[in-house]
Design an enzyme around this catalytic site. Sequence first.
Site: not given
Length: 310
Positions: A70, A73, A195, A246, A264
């Site tokens: 992530s 992102k 993705y 998160y 992660v």
Amino acid sequence: MVTMAPSLNFQPVLERIAEEMEQRPGRGRAADYIPALAALDPRRFGMAVAELDGTVYGVGEWREPFSTQSITKVFTLALDLAREGDALWEHVGREPSGNPFNSLVQLEYENGIPRNPFINAGALVVTDRLHTRTGDAAGTLLDFLRAESGNPGLSFDTEVAASEAAHGDRNAALAHFMASYGNVGNPVPVLLEQYFRQCSLTASCADLALATGFLARHGIRADGTRLLTRSQAKQVNAVMLTCGTYDAAGDFAYRVGLPGKSGVGGGIIAVVPGRCTLCVWSPGLDERGNSVAGVAALDRFTTLTGLSVF
């Protein structure tokens, strides 16, 4: 023009942090729901700091490539924001979610508009919009990270991408649900392929600390050209601070006091605007998906150096 802060030798600070992390008893568990990541030793550790001029300090396994997940992102958000500006925010919000990163719950209440660009639903929307504008969102991301890090060897991990695709039912559900509200423009299988490939990118702490530098330079890339306006760079940093870890973003801001984004795979990037960027990696995660040693190391960094946004 970026104003350079006086140089500080970060190496002794990093070495002290590494020694302290070695003594930590609890290091969490590697992400077991992605089989390609499950076997990683949670005690592995690396950390790097990059100054605005590209000087890099590191400790531990700071040049060891790992799965960024992530963390990417942040870069897809910046790349799309640079292309479409504020129109992006009509399709994704800027508020903390308070729910797990792969939650479906809020989407129905909010008519298919994800709460922020760093939960999975929001990242899917950003990837979708970047893909529409470039024809290859993942390739655009890879080109950008190679240029900013100065490492032309950066690449995607096909094993990790395949592993995520094989266990990607929740992401597929998110994408289809948003498509039903008209908030996804590309065919869902195409979006998911982009993705999963994006999230499988491997890079080291040194690579990511350097690649994040444009956010510390208020939108200026490594080659001196401008990617984001100063205001847009502030926006990305702000969303990182409030949404980047998160549903633990409040605790991260309280402990670390920097804009940050975790993955992660065990990595976390962080930004000290106008001064430096950081990346720390340790695969052991807490129950919210953030690196246990990574958060602790960044906490110690801001404590030892006094560098934070507060």
